[in-house]
Design an enzyme around this catalytic site. Structure first.
Site, PDB file in Angstrom:
ATOM      1  N   HIS A   1       0.846  -1.208   0.000  1.00 31.64           N
ATOM      2  CA  HIS A   1       0.000   0.000   0.000  1.00 31.64           C
ATOM      3  C   HIS A   1       0.876   1.251   0.000  1.00 31.64           C
ATOM      4  O   HIS A   1       1.280   1.744   1.050  1.00 31.64           O
ATOM      5  CB  HIS A   1      -0.931   0.000   1.219  1.00 31.64           C
ATOM      6  CG  HIS A   1      -1.980   1.070   1.157  1.00 31.64           C
ATOM      7  ND1 HIS A   1      -3.332   0.798   1.068  1.00 31.64           N
ATOM      8  CD2 HIS A   1      -1.881   2.428   1.136  1.00 31.64           C
ATOM      9  CE1 HIS A   1      -4.005   1.934   1.019  1.00 31.64           C
ATOM     10  NE2 HIS A   1      -3.141   2.948   1.056  1.00 31.64           N
TER      11      HIS A   1
ATOM     12  N   HIS B   1       1.319   4.988  -2.538  1.00 27.33           N
ATOM     13  CA  HIS B   1       0.813   5.780  -3.666  1.00 27.33           C
ATOM     14  C   HIS B   1       1.970   6.393  -4.448  1.00 27.33           C
ATOM     15  O   HIS B   1       2.829   7.056  -3.857  1.00 27.33           O
ATOM     16  CB  HIS B   1      -0.093   6.902  -3.158  1.00 27.33           C
ATOM     17  CG  HIS B   1      -1.365   6.412  -2.552  1.00 27.33           C
ATOM     18  ND1 HIS B   1      -2.554   6.381  -3.245  1.00 27.33           N
ATOM     19  CD2 HIS B   1      -1.645   5.913  -1.317  1.00 27.33           C
ATOM     20  CE1 HIS B   1      -3.508   5.895  -2.456  1.00 27.33           C
ATOM     21  NE2 HIS B   1      -2.984   5.602  -1.280  1.00 27.33           N
TER      22      HIS B   1
ATOM     23  N   ASP C   1       1.923   8.948  -6.501  1.00 31.34           N
ATOM     24  CA  ASP C   1       1.946  10.415  -6.451  1.00 31.34           C
ATOM     25  C   ASP C   1       2.251  10.946  -5.047  1.00 31.34           C
ATOM     26  O   ASP C   1       2.428  12.149  -4.870  1.00 31.34           O
ATOM     27  CB  ASP C   1       0.642  11.022  -7.005  1.00 31.34           C
ATOM     28  CG  ASP C   1      -0.604  10.397  -6.412  1.00 31.34           C
ATOM     29  OD1 ASP C   1      -0.464   9.456  -5.606  1.00 31.34           O
ATOM     30  OD2 ASP C   1      -1.717  10.833  -6.751  1.00 31.34           O
TER      31      ASP C   1
ATOM     32  N   HIS D   1      -9.781   1.291  -0.266  1.00 30.08           N
ATOM     33  CA  HIS D   1      -9.530   2.104   0.929  1.00 30.08           C
ATOM     34  C   HIS D   1     -10.822   2.126   1.745  1.00 30.08           C
ATOM     35  O   HIS D   1     -11.849   2.603   1.244  1.00 30.08           O
ATOM     36  CB  HIS D   1      -9.208   3.551   0.543  1.00 30.08           C
ATOM     37  CG  HIS D   1      -7.816   3.770   0.053  1.00 30.08           C
ATOM     38  ND1 HIS D   1      -7.378   3.323  -1.172  1.00 30.08           N
ATOM     39  CD2 HIS D   1      -6.764   4.415   0.630  1.00 30.08           C
ATOM     40  CE1 HIS D   1      -6.110   3.691  -1.332  1.00 30.08           C
ATOM     41  NE2 HIS D   1      -5.715   4.346  -0.248  1.00 30.08           N
TER      42      HIS D   1
ATOM     43  N   GLU E   1     -10.404   3.785   7.104  1.00 25.98           N
ATOM     44  CA  GLU E   1      -9.205   4.561   7.465  1.00 25.98           C
ATOM     45  C   GLU E   1      -9.659   5.659   8.430  1.00 25.98           C
ATOM     46  O   GLU E   1      -9.383   5.606   9.621  1.00 25.98           O
ATOM     47  CB  GLU E   1      -8.548   5.159   6.217  1.00 25.98           C
ATOM     48  CG  GLU E   1      -7.322   6.002   6.541  1.00 25.98           C
ATOM     49  CD  GLU E   1      -6.671   6.642   5.313  1.00 25.98           C
ATOM     50  OE1 GLU E   1      -5.580   7.207   5.479  1.00 25.98           O
ATOM     51  OE2 GLU E   1      -7.241   6.593   4.203  1.00 25.98           O
TER      52      GLU E   1
ATOM     53  N   ASP F   1       2.357   4.240   2.614  1.00 29.08           N
ATOM     54  CA  ASP F   1       1.245   5.051   2.104  1.00 29.08           C
ATOM     55  C   ASP F   1       1.726   6.207   1.217  1.00 29.08           C
ATOM     56  O   ASP F   1       1.608   6.141   0.000  1.00 29.08           O
ATOM     57  CB  ASP F   1       0.387   5.556   3.268  1.00 29.08           C
ATOM     58  CG  ASP F   1      -1.047   5.876   2.867  1.00 29.08           C
ATOM     59  OD1 ASP F   1      -1.428   5.573   1.729  1.00 29.08           O
ATOM     60  OD2 ASP F   1      -1.786   6.431   3.696  1.00 29.08           O
TER      61      ASP F   1
END
Length: 358
Positions: free
Chosen positions: A14, A16, A18, A212, A215, A294
């Site tokens: 997990h 990202h 970007d 997701h 969270e 993350d």
């Protein structure tokens, strides 16, 4: 130098793309494209995009506005961030990583609305996936690790989701291994049926699914992810424990939770006292979960930060770290034969293969 909390090969599921861009790369492309940043030094830029004390999820999401205009809509930039991502993970001792991103957020053509206030260009979401694939493959060869990708639907943009699943189909096993749903958890799939339709198509076409959920949102979002979207893994999932029946059911199903400890502190997703973190509950219950970064750029972190937190504050041992990574490999979205190879590498590195001693 302080020794690493777990100095052995790791698997990350997990993270990202970007949220993992080198600040130097942002500055390089901002200068090249004459795009104004809030600062033109690494230190100055990090003051705006990175943080170390909890903020709201809205404040966290605003960080992307500072730097994404420098990267989105540029072919060289998109390839480079994918390549440098693989380099970064190799340095952290990762041997297999699944990196996720929204193709639409890096495009400037055939995307409505065009993100980050860009002018219309000629890079479509389809070409974005191809460019990221090129960067990941080049990185794999250079740094000798395996990298795969997950394409994200965005909760507030259900009109993009059909194209996301079509891109998953087009590039299936050409680095792309799954579909994801990210964004504001209060936007459910009853009100936004575009996501449900995309996930139904994913199920039909054998495309793996993560979501997701739980969270910052309640356990009901996790329930919807599992029951409506047929998620095979849950991104974060911390608030699952608030519904004991759901939690018990997911433990029995061996559902995989993609846990991001430092992220959950900085987004206010969990209690700031790490000893009360759901991951401590997951550990005690021998749940199926992994440890992940993350968004390392924004959280100013590496995988070692998350492992160190788990070791110092949550009572994690080397044995638990091994178990976590083996579970991550077993829950990865690789084809079975490649999964077996990955597991063998981990068992070997962890000294879990008995020598036959000829």
């Amino acid at each position: 130098m302080e020794s690493k909390a777990f100095n052995k090969p790791k698997v990350e599921l997990h993270v990202h793309l970007d949220g993992s861009i080198k600040p130097e790369t942002i500055i390089h492309f901002a200068k090249k494209r004459q795009i104004k940043l809030p600062a033109d030094t690494v230190e100055g830029l990090l003051e705006h995009v990175s943080y170390k004390e909890p903020l709201s999820l809205t404040e966290f999401l605003s960080k992307f506005n500072h730097y994404m205009p420098a990267i989105a809509g540029d072919r060289e930039a998109i390839k480079r961030i994918a390549y440098e991502f693989v380099e970064m993970k190799a340095k952290e001792g990762v041997i297999y990583v699944e990196v996720r991103y929204s193709p639409h957020f890096l495009a400037n053509s055939k995307v409505e609305p065009i993100p980050w206030g860009q002018k219309e260009g000629d890079i479509t979401p389809d070409e974005v996936v191809d460019l990221v694939n090129q960067g990941l493959r080049k990185g794999e060869k250079a740094f000798n690790i395996k990298a795969r990708s997950i394409l994200c639907c965005m909760r507030h943009m259900p009109s993009w989701s059909t194209e996301v699943v079509e891109l998953c189909k087009k590039y299936q096993n050409d680095t792309v291994v799954a579909i994801d749903l990210a964004g504001d958890e209060s936007l459910n799939c009853e009100s936004y049926p575009g996501h449900r339709k995309a996930y139904e198509e994913a199920v039909k076409c054998g495309i793996h699914r993560t979501v997701h959920a739980g969270e910052v949102g309640p356990s009901s979002v996790v329930k919807e992810a599992v029951e409506v979207l047929k998620a095979e893994r849950i991104g974060h999932g911390y608030h699952t424990t608030e519904d004991p029946n759901l939690y018990k059911e997911l433990l029995e199903k061996n559902m995989h939770f993609e846990v991001c400890p430092w992220s959950s502190y900085l987004t206010g997703a969990c209690h700031p006292d790490f000893t009360k973190h759901p991951a401590t509950q997951f550990r005690k219950d021998k749940a199926n979960y992994s440890l992940n970064t993350d968004d390392p750029l924004i959280f100013g972190s590496t995988l070692d930060v998350d492992y160190s937190i788990a070791a110092k504050h949550m009572g994690f041992t080397e044995e638990e770290f091994k178990r976590v990574n083996i579970n991550a490999a077993k829950s990865s979205f690789l084809p079975e034969s490649e999964k077996k190879e990955l597991l063998y590498k981990l068992y070997e590195a962890y000294g879990m293969i008995l020598s036959t001693g000829l």
